[in-house]
Design an enzyme around this catalytic site. Sequence first.
Site, PDB file in Angstrom:
ATOM      1  N   HIS A  80       0.828  -1.219   0.000  1.00  0.00           N
ATOM      2  CA  HIS A  80       0.000   0.000   0.000  1.00  0.00           C
ATOM      3  C   HIS A  80       0.860   1.268   0.000  1.00  0.00           C
ATOM      4  O   HIS A  80       0.487   2.287   0.577  1.00  0.00           O
ATOM      5  CB  HIS A  80      -0.947   0.024   1.201  1.00  0.00           C
ATOM      6  CG  HIS A  80      -1.929  -1.103   1.220  1.00  0.00           C
ATOM      7  ND1 HIS A  80      -3.087  -1.086   0.475  1.00  0.00           N
ATOM      8  CD2 HIS A  80      -1.916  -2.287   1.883  1.00  0.00           C
ATOM      9  CE1 HIS A  80      -3.754  -2.218   0.690  1.00  0.00           C
ATOM     10  NE2 HIS A  80      -3.063  -2.968   1.528  1.00  0.00           N
ATOM     11  N   ASN A 153     -10.140  -3.231   1.972  1.00  0.00           N
ATOM     12  CA  ASN A 153      -9.798  -3.187   0.550  1.00  0.00           C
ATOM     13  C   ASN A 153     -11.052  -2.941  -0.277  1.00  0.00           C
ATOM     14  O   ASN A 153     -12.162  -2.905   0.260  1.00  0.00           O
ATOM     15  CB  ASN A 153      -9.153  -4.510   0.111  1.00  0.00           C
ATOM     16  CG  ASN A 153      -7.766  -4.721   0.691  1.00  0.00           C
ATOM     17  OD1 ASN A 153      -7.024  -3.772   0.918  1.00  0.00           O
ATOM     18  ND2 ASN A 153      -7.418  -5.964   0.947  1.00  0.00           N
ATOM     19  N   TYR A 367       0.447  -4.903  11.610  1.00  0.00           N
ATOM     20  CA  TYR A 367       0.334  -3.475  11.324  1.00  0.00           C
ATOM     21  C   TYR A 367       1.093  -2.637  12.347  1.00  0.00           C
ATOM     22  O   TYR A 367       1.795  -1.687  12.003  1.00  0.00           O
ATOM     23  CB  TYR A 367      -1.137  -3.067  11.267  1.00  0.00           C
ATOM     24  CG  TYR A 367      -1.771  -3.339   9.928  1.00  0.00           C
ATOM     25  CD1 TYR A 367      -2.168  -2.311   9.090  1.00  0.00           C
ATOM     26  CD2 TYR A 367      -1.950  -4.641   9.475  1.00  0.00           C
ATOM     27  CE1 TYR A 367      -2.742  -2.562   7.850  1.00  0.00           C
ATOM     28  CE2 TYR A 367      -2.517  -4.911   8.245  1.00  0.00           C
ATOM     29  CZ  TYR A 367      -2.908  -3.864   7.436  1.00  0.00           C
ATOM     30  OH  TYR A 367      -3.458  -4.114   6.207  1.00  0.00           O
TER      31      TYR A 367
END
Length: 706
Positions: A80, A153, A367
Site C-alpha cells: 500500500h 480493501n 500493522y
Amino acid sequence: MARGKSDGVRVHEDSKEEALAKDRSEPTGQRLTTDQGTGVVSTDDSLRVGPRGPTLLEDFHLREKVTRFDHERIPERVVHARGAGAHGFFQVYTSQAELTRARFLQDPSVRTPVFVRFSTVVGSRGSADTVRDVRGFAVKFYTEEGNFDLVGNNMPVFFIQDGIKFPDVIHAAKAEPHHEMPQAATAHDSFWDFVSLVPETMHMVMWTMSDRALPRSYRMMEGFGVHTFRFINARGVSRFVKFHWKPVLGAHSLVWDECQALAGRDPDFHRRDLWEAIEAGHLPEYELGVQVIEEALAERLGIELLDPTKLVPEELVPVERIGKLTLHRNPTNFFSETEQVAFCVANVVPGIDFTDDPLMQARLFSYLDTQLTRLGGPNFADLPINRPLVPVHNHQQDGFGRRLSNAGRANYHPNSLGGGCPALASATQGGFVPHAEHVGGLKARVRGESFADHYSQAGLFFRSLSDTEQAHLIDACRFELGKVVTREVHERVLGHFAKIDGVLAARVAEGLGLPAPAPAVVPSVSANAVSPALSLENTVKDSIKTRRVAALVAPGVDAVALQGLRKALESQGATLRVIAGHLGSVKDASGKPLPVDVSAMTTASVEYDAVFIPGGSASVTVLSQDARARHFVWEAYRHGKALGVSKEGVELLRACGIPPAAPGVVADTASGEAKAFARAFSEAIAKHRHWNRADPSGFPLSPPQN
C-alpha cells in the site's frame, strides 16, 4: 467527552482540526527560523572564511538544513505504498445501540472526524495509479472513545486464509527479486507460480482479474472490511458483522486499454481525481453498510465466516446501510498526513471486537510492528494525524520522536505517589472489555475442514458477472498469463480454472495456445448459483455527478449550443471541458472568441467519461480532417463511452467509421430540441458504458485514414 447535542458536531470536528493545526505552517507574517526557533537572516550562502574560502563547521543553520534534507525520506510502506488521502466525517443515520455500544454509532447529530487513505497494494510510491491491483480503503475514525481503524480493501475477500502466508503472497506478487521487474504488476511467473500452488487464492484471483481491479476513481469504488468482526451491545450480546462501503455515485471501472494509456499520460489519475473533486466541492460520499449475522444462525449459512477468502452473498444476508462518510477536505501536507498516518487493525473501540479469523489475528500484530520501523519507533501515535481526540493517559514513555511529556513522579501502576493515577477504566467509563468466548482444543498447526472449499465462491463470482465482464476477466487472464514463460505454471493454473468454470478454462487455454483442460467435477461447486450484487453492471447508474465530458471544437463552432449543453450538464454536477488544437481561444461561428480549456496535445479520451461534438460546419470539417480528433472520438466509442453529436457532427462520426445509430450515440437530428438532446445525452452518460454495441473485437484498432 461531555457535550450537548446542539454543539456536538462543532466541538468534535474542531478538536481534530486544532490538533492538526499545531504542526501546520502558515506563511502569513512568519519569519524563517531554525528548528530551535533561532531567526535566520540568510539561507542562500554558507558561513565561510572570505568569499572564496572554506565553509565553517560552526554554521549550525547549514548543518541543520542539510541534515534534515538527508533524512527527509522514511521507509515506504511494504504494501500500500502508493496512496492518496482526505479528511472527512461520518454520521450514523439512526442509533445502532441494539447492535453495538460503540458511541460513534449512536447519535445521528454527531459528526465523527475521519481520515481516509486509498491505495494500491503491490507497487512502490512511484508507480502508477491505474495498474491492475487491489485497492486499499482504510478509514481512521477519531471517536470519543479513541481511534477506530477500519482497514479494508475494495474487494471483500483476500488471497490467503492464514496470516502466516502473507509474506509469501506479497513476495510472489512484488517485482521478482533477481531483476526487480515488473513494477506494480502481477503479470509475471512468481505470482502465478504461487497461486497455482495455493488453491485458496482462486477466489481472489477472480476478483483481481475482473474489472474490480480497475476502478474508475476512488470515488466510485466499493470498500470492504474483508474480515468478520463482532458487534457487542451494552448487554454483552455478540453478533457477527461484515463492513461494506457503498459509493453514492455507484461502483464503476475503467477498461484495461484505458488503464495502460493513463499510466503513461497521467500516472496520478486517481490521486488527481480525488483532489480535484474535493477542491471543486464535489464531495465523495460512501454509505457504511453492515451484514449482521446472529451467532446462532452463523453455521446455517454454510459459509465459514472466519475464512477471509469467502464472502457472504448480499442476497443471503442483505447489507443494511447505517451511515454516511463524506470527504470534504484535502490534506495540507501530503507527507505529514497521508504518508505519516498509521493504520492498525488492532485499533478498535468498545462495542467492536475481533474474531478468530487467522488472517485477522496476524494483522493485529503485523500493522503495529510495521509502523515501528516505518515511523521510527513506538511514538507514531503522537503525530497529529494519528493522535486521538480523547486525552491519552498511561505510563508509556521515552523512545525516538517522543512529542508528549509525562508529568509527575509515578510512571508505573499501581502507584500511590501519583494518587493512583491514571486509574483503570471500567466498562461504564469507556473501558474496552474483550468478548468472553469459550475457546479450547489441541495446540497444533492445523486448519479446519470448513476452510477446504477453494472453488465454489470463485465460480459464483465468475458466473455472476455480465457477458462483458466475463470477457474482460478472460482477457485479463490471457494478458497476465501471457507474460508468464513457465509452461508448467500455465498448466497448473488452467487446472484450477477448470474447477471454477469450464468456459473460463477453455477460453484462457485458447489464448495460451494450450488444449482446454478436461472438465473437473467439484462437489461443492454449483453450476447455477449466481449473486447479482457481484456484477458492476448492477450498480447505481442514475447520476452524472462529477463525470467529465470532452467537447471537441475548431474555428467556426456553434458556441451557443455548446454553452447551452454545458449549462445543462453542469446543473447535474458534470464538467464539460472545451478541447481544441491549441490553448487560448477559437473563434466561433459568429466570430466571437470561445475560451479553450485543454489543448488536444495534452489530453486523450481516456481521461473523460463522454465526448460531445458540437455543431458548426466549419468546425466539424476541420475535426474530420484531423487525425488526432478522429482518434479521440473513435477511441471513446471503442471503450463504450457515450457520444453526443450535433446534426453537423454526424459527419465526424462517419469519418471515424462509427454508425450514428449505435447504442450510446445520441445524435441531435431535430433542431430546436436542445433540452431533449441534453436529457438523452445525460442518460447515456449515466449508464457509464455501452457494451451492447457491436463486438468491439471486430472494431478496427485505429480509425479510418482520410
